[in-house]
Structures are given as C-alpha cells and as structure tokens.
Design an enzyme around this catalytic site. Structure first.
Site, PDB file in Angstrom:
ATOM      1  N   LYS A  49      88.779  20.859 -14.321  1.00  0.00           N
ATOM      2  CA  LYS A  49      88.313  21.656 -15.141  1.00  0.00           C
ATOM      3  C   LYS A  49      88.685  21.234 -16.579  1.00  0.00           C
ATOM      4  O   LYS A  49      89.894  21.237 -16.922  1.00  0.00           O
ATOM      5  CB  LYS A  49      88.806  23.176 -14.896  1.00  0.00           C
ATOM      6  CG  LYS A  49      88.189  24.380 -15.695  1.00  0.00           C
ATOM      7  CD  LYS A  49      88.708  25.644 -15.181  1.00  0.00           C
ATOM      8  CE  LYS A  49      87.934  26.703 -15.734  1.00  0.00           C
ATOM      9  NZ  LYS A  49      88.389  27.896 -15.103  1.00  0.00           N
ATOM     10  N   GLU A 105      86.453  42.371  -4.257  1.00  0.00           N
ATOM     11  CA  GLU A 105      86.618  43.684  -4.850  1.00  0.00           C
ATOM     12  C   GLU A 105      86.466  44.559  -4.056  1.00  0.00           C
ATOM     13  O   GLU A 105      87.149  45.793  -3.900  1.00  0.00           O
ATOM     14  CB  GLU A 105      85.198  43.802  -5.796  1.00  0.00           C
ATOM     15  CG  GLU A 105      85.026  43.159  -7.215  1.00  0.00           C
ATOM     16  CD  GLU A 105      84.609  41.675  -6.990  1.00  0.00           C
ATOM     17  OE1 GLU A 105      84.343  40.926  -7.768  1.00  0.00           O
ATOM     18  OE2 GLU A 105      84.411  41.438  -5.775  1.00  0.00           O
ATOM     19  N   ARG A 122      80.054  46.044  -6.016  1.00  0.00           N
ATOM     20  CA  ARG A 122      80.327  45.457  -4.687  1.00  0.00           C
ATOM     21  C   ARG A 122      81.165  46.158  -3.950  1.00  0.00           C
ATOM     22  O   ARG A 122      81.438  45.785  -2.635  1.00  0.00           O
ATOM     23  CB  ARG A 122      80.880  43.783  -5.058  1.00  0.00           C
ATOM     24  CG  ARG A 122      79.896  43.033  -5.906  1.00  0.00           C
ATOM     25  CD  ARG A 122      80.591  41.875  -6.462  1.00  0.00           C
ATOM     26  NE  ARG A 122      81.000  40.903  -5.470  1.00  0.00           N
ATOM     27  CZ  ARG A 122      80.634  39.597  -5.666  1.00  0.00           C
ATOM     28  NH1 ARG A 122      80.122  39.137  -6.620  1.00  0.00           N
ATOM     29  NH2 ARG A 122      81.037  38.762  -4.584  1.00  0.00           N
TER      30      ARG A 122
END
Length: 669
Positions: A282, A368, A396
């Site tokens: 990254k 979640e 969610r």
C-alpha cells in the site's frame, strides 16, 4: 508520447513489452500522485494495485470477462486503463466517481464501496454464466485482505467452493506483507501443479483405486493424503482455503507483472474456483505514503504532492474529534464504558481512547453485524459499549440492532459518524437513512446534536440509558459555532421565538420550525428570511428526535403551520414522526417536511448536494412562505357569500378563520 496516453482501453496493453509495462506502471503512479493530490481521494490503495490492475487487464478481456473490485476505492488504476484519464474533478460534481460507476463505463460492473460484497456478486455472475451456457466468459473478483474480515465474504466463499466445476477467480490483494517468506519458485511450482487438470485427474484416480483396495487401501490413501497436505502447508498458507475446496495459487509478488500474469493465466485455465493470493504494498512508489504508519495515505485531502501540506486551510474542528475527545474524558470517569469499531478506529475518532484504555476497545474488522451483537453481550455483562460506525454502515447491522440489542433492552450507544449528506464519497456513503429505519425500533432513542456542546451533553445522556439502545448522529463537516437556547419546552430547546411572547411561556407564531441536529443553522437562517416578510417563526431543536417530545403537539397548536428540516430521507424520517405525533394528539395542522428525496445522490461537495436538493435557507423560506400564502388564499375564499375586509386586513381575517379540511391535510414539501 507517454505510454499512458497511448492506452485507450485494455486491448492496448496486450501489445506492450515487459520494459514498456514497467514504464507504464511508473507513469501511472506519477499520474495518481499528482492527480489525487490535486483533488483528494484514495491514494495509498491505488498506488498498491498498479501492476495487479495491468496484469488483470492483460489476461482477461473486460467487459466480456467481468472484473469486480472490493472495495471499489482501489479502482483508480482500472479507470485509467479503461480510458478514463480526466481526474481533474475526481469525486467532484460532474467528475469521476471515487468508486466504480456503471454510468461511467461498461467496464464497471458493480458500484461497490461497502466492503465484503464482491464474492457474493461473483458467485451470482458465475452461476448466471453456467445457466446460460456462457463458457467463454470469466468472472474475476478482486478483494482486499481487509474485506476478508467481513462475514459476507466467508458466506460467499462457502458457496463458491461448493461448486468445484464452476470457473471463478478470486484475487486476494493482500497489502499487509504477512506471507512474504512463501514467495519464490517452489510456491510458484506447487501452484502450477495444483491447478493442472492432469494433477487433479491423477488425484481422483488415485483416490478411487486406493479406496477400492481391500484392507490397506483406505489407510494408505489417508496417510498419503495427509502427507501431501502437510508438505504443501509447510510451504504455503493455503490450507484454510483448500480445506474449503478452493484451489490456491500463491503467494505472488503483486508488483511483478509477469508473475501475476502467469498466476492469472493458470487460474483462467482451471475449470473451477481458484484463489490467487497477491502480496502488494500500500502506497508503493510514494515515500510519504510508505512512511505514514497510520494508514499509508489511505485517503488524502487536496495537498501539495511534494510537501504533503494541505492546499486549503482546515475548516475547523471536526465532529469526529469532538466525540473522540469526550470519549477519553468519559473513559476516565466511567470504567464501564467500552468502545467498538468495524475496521475504522481512527476515522471514527477512537484512536486516543484506544491509546488511553487499550483493554477497553475492540476493532472487530469489517463486521458490523458482529459488532452489534458483541455490544449486546458486553451490555448484558455489565458494561456500556459505544459502537462508533459510519451512518451508512449501520444499515448492515439493522437486524442485530433490532433483535439482539433493542429486543433485549441492552444499553448500547451507537455513534453514527458521517450522518446525512457526506458528498464526495457518493451515493453509497450518504448517511441519509438512519433516522428513517430506526423509527421502527421499539424503545430506541435518537439524538441529533446541533453543535459541539450538545454532542458532549447528549453523549453523556445516552450513556446514562442502561435499558435501551441510544443513537448519536453527526455529519462529515466542521463543527460550527455554538447555538444557544433561548428557553426550553419539554425537552426541546427553543432557538428562536415566533412572536412577542416567548414560546416557553405560552407564545406562538405563524410557523413552528423543527430543526434536526446540524440543520439548526439552516433553519435559523430560513426563519430570519421569513421574518423579513412579516412571518413569525418559532425554531425548536428537539435534541432527541426519537421519540417525538410529548410537548411538541401542544407547542404546534399555537402555530398555523409546522415545518421540519432534516438531513435524512423525507420518507419515514423526523418529519413523518412529527406528523404522526400531531395526528395522534389530534392537532390538525399542515406539516411540511424538508429533507432528502428518495434518490441516490451523485457525488459532489456537501454544500452543492444540499443546494441541489433544496436544503438551503432561501429555498426553505420560499416554500414555507408559499405554503402560508396558499392557506391564506384558501381560507379567504367565501363559503356561502362574499366577505368584505378592509385593505390590509386579509391576512388577519384569514388567521382568525379556521382552515378548510383540504388545507389541513398533512403535506410533504
């Protein structure tokens, strides 16, 4: 001519030499650093997938082959390679989306910015290809290692692996650098062997023969199978995936285009589900990103690419920082307060709390649903958990909030960051549904603070509720100046009086304007415009928008019209709840709701979106004034005989006359 300018689509990549591909990768990185620094956006993730994106588009034929991205913020390179090079208004009004967008290109299959969903999409597309006999098409799902922490990803893997002969390629973009020792010739050789049809036929034949051999066959097969598996697992971390039934290729150096292409071509030839594990870095190629320990420049604002200094001064303190600071203070006072986050410790403001109280905070990954249920367990165990999450992601976990938290009367506080219109992240990130979907949850209370002082106060009020869930919501923007209350009616703060007598002392006015949270400033500005037209407007902040304050119907009865301003969907939101409360109290008044329409709002700055949907002081004041004028005109129409009034007395006469039934119906603006 730069190579990037010569790439108008994926086919242009297939003729480039190895040296040209390396040059193209460097050009793309320099383009991204310059372009994203100018507008802001997701920089680090895209710097990490340059070679991987090139290899994907050289091996597969998009859009015939479906290339899917999870999450979509790593798709900038994909956009460039599919002909979208104008990044001048990235994430801005009229510019490119920060995520895949079907409106932009036929190469964008899913507009994916909620993580962990891509494997379910891929499973469905692969099944569709099978049913329709499309054997010449491939489905490729690119998923980050972070997204694999989501339960939906594993539900999909379980189903994908069940169909051993249905082609589907899963590319895991692993930028955590955790499997580097297994990169090399041996791992690559074993991967080639495992995805060869002859190898699979040999295994099937051997299993059949040995298992039919009397006495020694079955034990010998189990011993050989165990030895083979142990040998492979000693060299590559594939066991978990192969135990599911997925062929595993890798790990592969995700920045070696030739190696990635080789792995993808082997996977493409295999007639079943294959997982290709690519290791990437990254922020690769940009030292400031690599040196950023927090998140490798996951998201940046507009900045100078050389110094990384912001191009525009900060707009002030954020709501998130106010919440984070207050949580640290509360943590010192209350050892029972703990915190949860779903892979967003820093974005939701819990970093300092985690540093101060490391044993009282949990990052559950992109899960979640699990966070909500775990919070219910924490509450039942005697703690008060605070689950901080973006408002859009609370969707969610609705079932868990309803059936695990609310049904069991658990004292859990949900803190919704980025509520309302968020703007540049586009339709999937607007937190515009929470005050609608939460209206149906029995016992739940929702607070919408209007300023920093109210956020601090209402957070503490929420934490004092031990027998029901509470919700605090605030937007993605800077906190404005404090808005003082002039008085209080019930639990509501009066921010402006609509007549000479204060509302908290029995006064009224023409309009009762109910403002939810950060829309208080907009409502006050609209009231000022109405006052210039001689229309008296009482402005109240209910503070807790669910349940509707018991004192509101009585206050409304002292006005001619009720208007509600909220940064939530007009359908089922605060306005709808206020109208229902008035009906229940038999207060028969027109209600006008100003909120977000039922639409997925295109990406733009927050202020631009609010202007486009009419949530501005001028628009609100104009429409309230027009509604009053219609009511006056309707009330002035003679019923049986003409009524003559003195000049200038029309509005006073209309005020004294009861409105006809048609004018008293609830209306939405």
């Amino acid at each position: 001519m730069p190579l990037l300018e010569r790439v108008g689509g994926p086919r242009d990549l297939k003729t480039l030499t190895e040296e040209q591909l390396a040059e193209l990768a460097e050009e793309i990185r320099q383009f991204l650093i310059t372009a994203v620094a100018r507008t802001g956006g997701h920089l680090g993730p895209n710097l990490g997938v340059v070679e991987l994106s090139i290899a994907l588009h050289r091996v597969f034929d998009s859009p015939v082959d479906r290339v899917l991205w999870d999450t979509g913020h790593q798709s900038y390179v994909h956009k460039l390679l599919t002909g979208r090079k104008d990044f001048s208004k990235l994430r801005g009004k009229g510019g490119l989306s920060g995520y895949p967008s079907r409106a932009e290109s036929e190469h964008d299959v899913i507009e994916n910015s909620h993580a962990s969903t891509v494997l379910g999409w891929a499973d469905g597309l692969a099944k569709a290809n099978e049913v329709l006999g499309r054997t010449d098409r491939h489905v490729v799902a690119v998923i980050g290692d972070g997204a694999l922490t989501g339960g939906m990803a594993w539900e999909a893997l379980n189903n994908i692996a069940a169909a051993r002969d249905r082609p589907l390629i899963i590319v895991v973009n692993d930028n955590e650098r955790s499997y580097a020792p297994t990169i090399g010739g041996l791992a690559n050789h074993l991967a080639t062997l495992r995805t060869t049809d002859g190898y699979e036929r040999f295994l099937a034949w051997g299993k059949d023969v040995l298992q039919r051999t009397p006495v020694v066959g079955q034990p010998l097969y189990e011993s050989l199978h165990g030895a083979k598996k142990g040998f492979k697992d000693a060299f590559a971390p594939q066991g978990m995936f192969e135990d599911l039934g997925l062929k595993y290729v890798g790990p592969i150096d995700g920045h070696d285009i030739a190696a990635v292409e080789s792995a993808l071509r082997r996977a493409r030839r295999f007639h079943g589900p294959v997982l290709v594990h690519c290791l990437t870095e990254k922020g690769r190629g940009y030292r400031p990103a690599l040196e950023d320990e927090a998140d490798r420049f996951h998201t940046v604002g507009a900045m100078d690419p050389l110094t990384c200094a912001p191009l525009a001064p900060s707009g002030g303190r954020s709501w998130t920082s106010v919440f984070g600071e207050e949580m640290v203070r509360i943590g010192a006072e209350r050892p029972d307060v703990v915190a949860l986050t779903a892979a967003m410790l820093d974005p939701v403001g819990l970093t300092e709390f985690a540093q101060a109280y490391p044993r009282r905070v949990w990052d559950v990954g992109i899960a979640e649903q699990h966070a909500a249920v775990s919070a219910a367990g924490l509450a039942t165990g005697g703690l008060h958990p605070v689950f901080a999450v973006y408002a859009t992601f609370l969707n969610r976990a609705f079932d868990q909030l309803l059936m695990d938290v609310a049904l069991h009367k658990c004292g859990v506080t949900f803190v919704l960051d980025r509520a309302g219109v968020t703007g540049t992240d586009g339709p999937s990130h607007n937190g515009m549904w929470d005050m609608s979907v939460l209206q149906v949850v029995p016992g739940l209370r929702v607070a919408a603070p209007r300023d920093a002082d109210q956020l601090r106060a209402q957070l503490r009020e929420a934490l004092d509720v031990a027998d029901a869930p509470t919700v605090i919501r605030f937007p993605k923007e800077s906190v404005g100046e404090p808005i003082p209350a002039l008085g209080r009616v019930g639990g509501m703060d009066v921010l402006r009086h609509g007549g000479p007598e204060p509302a908290d002392q029995g006064g009224g006015g023409d309009v009762l304007l109910v403002v939810a949270g950060v829309m208080a400033q907009v409502g006050l500005a609209a009231a000022e415009l109405l006052a210039e037209r001689g229309i008296g407007c009482t402005v109240v902040d209910p503070r807790w928008v669910k349940p509707v304050d018991a004192a509101l119907p009585g206050l409304a009865a002292r006005h001619r019209v009720v208007a509600v301003v909220e940064d939530n969907s007009r359908t089922g939101g605060v306005g709808a709840a206020v109208a229902q409360a008035l009906r229940d109290a038999e207060v028969d008044l027109p209600v006008r709701t100003f909120g977000i329409p039922e639409a997925f709002l295109a990406h733009a700055k927050r202020g631009e979106v609010l202007a486009d949907i009419g949530l501005t002081p001028a628009e609100i004041a104009g429409r309230i004034g027009a509604a009053l004028a219609r009511i006056d005109a309707s009330a002035a129409v003679p019923v049986t005989a003409p009524v003559t009034t003195a000049p200038g007395a029309g509005r006073r006469a209309a005020t004294a006359r009861p409105a006809p039934p048609a004018a008293r119906k609830e209306k939405d603006a």
